[in-house]
Design a protein around this motif. Structure first.
Motif, mmCIF file in Angstrom:
data_model
loop_
_atom_site.group_PDB
_atom_site.id
_atom_site.type_symbol
_atom_site.label_atom_id
_atom_site.label_comp_id
_atom_site.label_asym_id
_atom_site.label_seq_id
_atom_site.Cartn_x
_atom_site.Cartn_y
_atom_site.Cartn_z
ATOM 1 N N SER A 50 0.822 -1.206 0.000
ATOM 2 C CA SER A 50 0.000 0.000 0.000
ATOM 3 C C SER A 50 0.857 1.258 0.000
ATOM 4 C CB SER A 50 -0.935 -0.004 1.215
ATOM 5 O OG SER A 50 -1.856 -1.052 1.095
ATOM 6 N N ILE A 53 -3.408 6.042 -1.119
ATOM 7 C CA ILE A 53 -3.566 4.832 -0.310
ATOM 8 C C ILE A 53 -5.036 4.401 -0.292
ATOM 9 C CG2 ILE A 53 -3.484 3.958 2.061
ATOM 10 C CD1 ILE A 53 -0.917 5.457 2.462
ATOM 11 N N GLU A 92 -5.988 3.024 -3.711
ATOM 12 C CA GLU A 92 -5.494 1.651 -3.891
ATOM 13 C C GLU A 92 -6.407 0.668 -3.179
ATOM 14 O OE1 GLU A 92 -4.070 -1.986 -2.826
ATOM 15 O OE2 GLU A 92 -3.934 -0.446 -1.291
ATOM 16 N N ALA A 93 -6.755 1.012 -1.936
ATOM 17 C CA ALA A 93 -7.627 0.124 -1.166
ATOM 18 C C ALA A 93 -8.974 -0.032 -1.857
ATOM 19 C CB ALA A 93 -7.811 0.671 0.243
ATOM 20 N N SER A 122 -2.488 -6.591 0.000
ATOM 21 C CA SER A 122 -2.568 -5.147 0.196
ATOM 22 C C SER A 122 -3.737 -4.952 1.138
ATOM 23 C CB SER A 122 -2.790 -4.411 -1.119
ATOM 24 O OG SER A 122 -4.162 -4.320 -1.411
#
Lengths: 310, 343
Positions: free
Chosen positions: B141, B271, B274-275, B290
């Motif tokens: 991450s 971040i 991405e999540a 991740s």
């Protein structure tokens, strides 16, 4: 008249059209890597049916022709058809839009009202423990992605305490709206509360507020009549910006709560690589986003005396 | 005389929130770097027998030599074992009996080939250690955040400087592009670019990077507009310096403050992006861990009300990282803009 012209000047309109053209160009290219026809039919399709599919989707034509066709179809409100179901994309979007709108509008209303109230309250009690507590909570609210908040809310309020249903749409009852609405409201609520607070503190430090106090007006009257009215300008900008941003947030909330809006349609389409649907939903979301910003701009022009005077 | 950057640093040091944020970030980065040293397993090591165990679960594991890869012994979850003569007899958690030759044990002493690891945070669906995955997930991450933000910085600074320096039609074109990208909610644009690029690790940070440069470009452009008329820039023209030298040596360093602030905020957004991407199954692909991927893995259990740690631990880790970044970012903003720092 002048105001109208300031908002809807031909120059501005033309520019907006140019920007929209760019938006359409980007959405045109939103398609999975590789040959979409092959992707749609699967690995085992024979060359002939792939070719037929390519023809049907217009993929056999050169790129400029495809783009031209895409734009002209679009101008007639035609977003193409789903590869999977064959249903016109426009129809799907029209079916799904009310659910998304309900979620977005109710969340934003909640976030705006509660955000301003909490922000004003925090400014009123500036630097007290309650101000610190409110601001720390709002920091947490900004820091968590909405889908995570949604999952936590489901765990706490739907599973561990059965206060609200886990997921589903309001056709089964209004209690289905509560959790998704609050979840979606958390981020804008936190931002609005923070902006309201800092804007209030800014305004309270200004000379005219001091003058009003010096004239002998009570603190309460100055706080609400003089300061609050002026402090709300940046808040309105934030609210409109967030309303637009909320549309993207809705996507993930819809997925978490199984809410049958545009977002859920998009994710289902992404799973099946049904790219005409993805293009359609992305484009419509962008259009709403742009429209919201234009309206917000207009509202801002209307209420801001500084802009109005020009 | 101290430089503006040094002055800002001094202001940041006096801001407790920013310092807490910075320390948390440094600790996280350090943990991500030394991940193999602070985790008992590899993030992809599975103990199918230990699927979804509670935090604090104690395993019982034999290590057997792996002929195809001597560095990674085969790990066998067992209930009990005994060494008799040349053979090792063991019972697996399901109660089945097995035996193999003693020479196949990995290591010479019992301490080496028999371990009883504690799964601090429990295990996931495939019996993988959640703590290990959390730490390696932090690696992924944070890396995605850094690379995505670097891409956004490069694109944003480049386009912003070009627009702010050359103005005219260059500015018009770049402003048009900015307004086009601006027309999409960022997260939606990230999803759209992911559809175009496909699933995967590098696709994720490219999609995030090319979706989040707009703020940076706008601020750099604005800064350049105001700096361009300054006398020291006029001096560079009088000296006959080229545009590139003026932009990179003289203008950019003076516009860097707000850019650093935005980049920090953008790092947090990256971040989260991405999540979000991994959560919908588009970002980082399994078995690579991740945080978003882990939340996706765990979220099926939420509705059942059991094993919620699988979702809550990575969510908490992400929240801590983002809060730390936000605290640090707020401190940076105050430090670079002294007007706001009185509160």
């Amino acid at each position: 008249m002048n105001i109208l012209l300031a908002i809807f000047s031909p120059r501005k309109l033309l520019y907006t059209l140019l920007v929209l053209l760019g938006v359409v160009l980007i959405t045109f290219f939103v398609r999975p890597p590789g040959d979409p026809a092959r992707v749609a039919l699967g690995q085992h399709a024979d060359a002939k049916s792939v070719q037929a599919m390519q023809q049907q989707l217009g993929l056999d034509k050169p790129l400029p022709v495809q783009i031209f066709k895409y734009v002209t179809n679009l101008a007639q409100g035609d977003l193409g058809r789903s590869i999977v179901t064959g249903k016109p994309v426009m129809e799907t979007i029209m079916e799904r839009l009310p659910a998304t709108a309900l979620l977005a509008v109710s969340s934003m209303a909640l976030a705006t009202i509660l955000g301003i109230v909490l922000g004003v309250f925090a400014a009123w009690k500036a630097n007290s423990w309650i101000d610190t507590a409110l601001m720390s909570t709002s920091l947490l609210g900004i820091s968590l992605p909405s889908f995570v908040v949604g999952l936590l809310f489901i765990l706490w309020f739907a599973v561990q305490r059965e206060w609200f249903p886990i997921s589903g749409y309001v056709d089964k009852g209004w209690e289905y709206l509560v959790l998704p609405m609050i979840t979606l409201a958390i981020r804008p609520l936190s931002v609005i509360a923070r902006i309201t607070r800092s804007s209030m503190l800014d305004v309270l430090g200004m000379d005219y507020v001091r003058t009003a106090r010096a004239k002998g007006l009570s603190y309460i009257s100055v706080f609400f009549k003089h300061a609050l009215r002026n402090a709300l300008n940046p808040v309105i900008t934030t609210v409109s910006a967030w309303f637009a941003g909320l549309l993207a947030g809705t996507y993930f909330i819809e997925l978490v709560f199984n809410w049958p809006g545009i977002g859920l349609a998009t994710f289902n389409a992404i799973e099946k690589l049904d790219y005409p649907v993805i293009q359609g939903t992305v484009l419509v979301t962008a259009l709403i986003f742009v429209a919201t910003n234009v309206i917000a701009d207009a509202v801002y022009t209307l209420i801001d005396p500084k802009v109005r005077a020009q | 005389m101290s430089t503006p950057l040094q002055q800002s640093w001094r202001r940041i040091r006096k801001n407790p929130g920013a310092m807490i944020g910075m320390v948390i970030l440094l600790v996280m980065v350090f943990m991500a770097i030394v991940a193999p040293l602070i985790t008992p397993f590899d993030p992809t090591t599975q103990f199918l027998e230990y699927s979804v165990q509670q935090p604090g679960f104690k395993g019982n594991v034999l290590k057997k030599t792996n002929p195809s890869n001597p560095d990674r012994p085969i790990l066998i979850a067992i209930k009990e074992f005994a060494v008799r003569g040349d053979s090792v007899y063991y019972t697996d958690p399901a109660g089945e009996h097995y035996r193999f030759h003693k020479s196949l044990l990995a290591g010479s002493t019992e301490d080496e080939w028999h371990i009883t690891p504690t799964f601090i945070l429990g295990t996931d669906r495939f019996g993988r250690d959640l703590w290990t995955r959390l730490i390696y997930g932090m690696r992924v991450s944070l890396t995605v955040g850094v690379i995505a933000q670097t891409i956004a910085l490069i694109v944003g600074v480049l386009l912003g400087s070009l627009a702010g320096y050359f103005r005219g039609w260059v500015d018009d074109c770049i402003m048009w592009l900015i307004n086009v990208v601006w027309s999409f909610p960022t997260l939606l644009l990230v999803v759209a670019f992911s559809v175009i690029l496909g699933k995967g690790y590098w696709q994720t940070f490219i999609a995030i990077g090319i979706s989040s440069w707009v703020d940076i470009a706008r601020i750099v452009r604005g800064q350049f507009f105001s700096i361009r008329e300054a006398e020291y820039i006029e001096a560079t023209r009088a000296f006959g310096y080229g545009s590139i030298r003026t932009i990179f040596r003289h203008m950019l360093p003076n516009a860097i403050g707000p850019v650093i602030v935005l980049a920090t905020a953008g790092f947090a957004t990256a971040i989260i992006a991405e999540a979000s991407l991994s959560f919908i199954g588009m970002g980082v692909q399994p078995p690579m861990p991740s945080w978003g991927q882990m939340i996706k893995d765990g979220y099926g259990y939420i509705a059942l009300g059991v094993k919620w740690g699988m979702t809550v631990f990575p969510a908490a880790a992400m929240a801590i990282a983002v809060i730390a970044l936000n605290l640090f970012g707020d401190g940076l903003r105050d430090a670079f803009d002294p007007r706001t720092s009185q509160r």
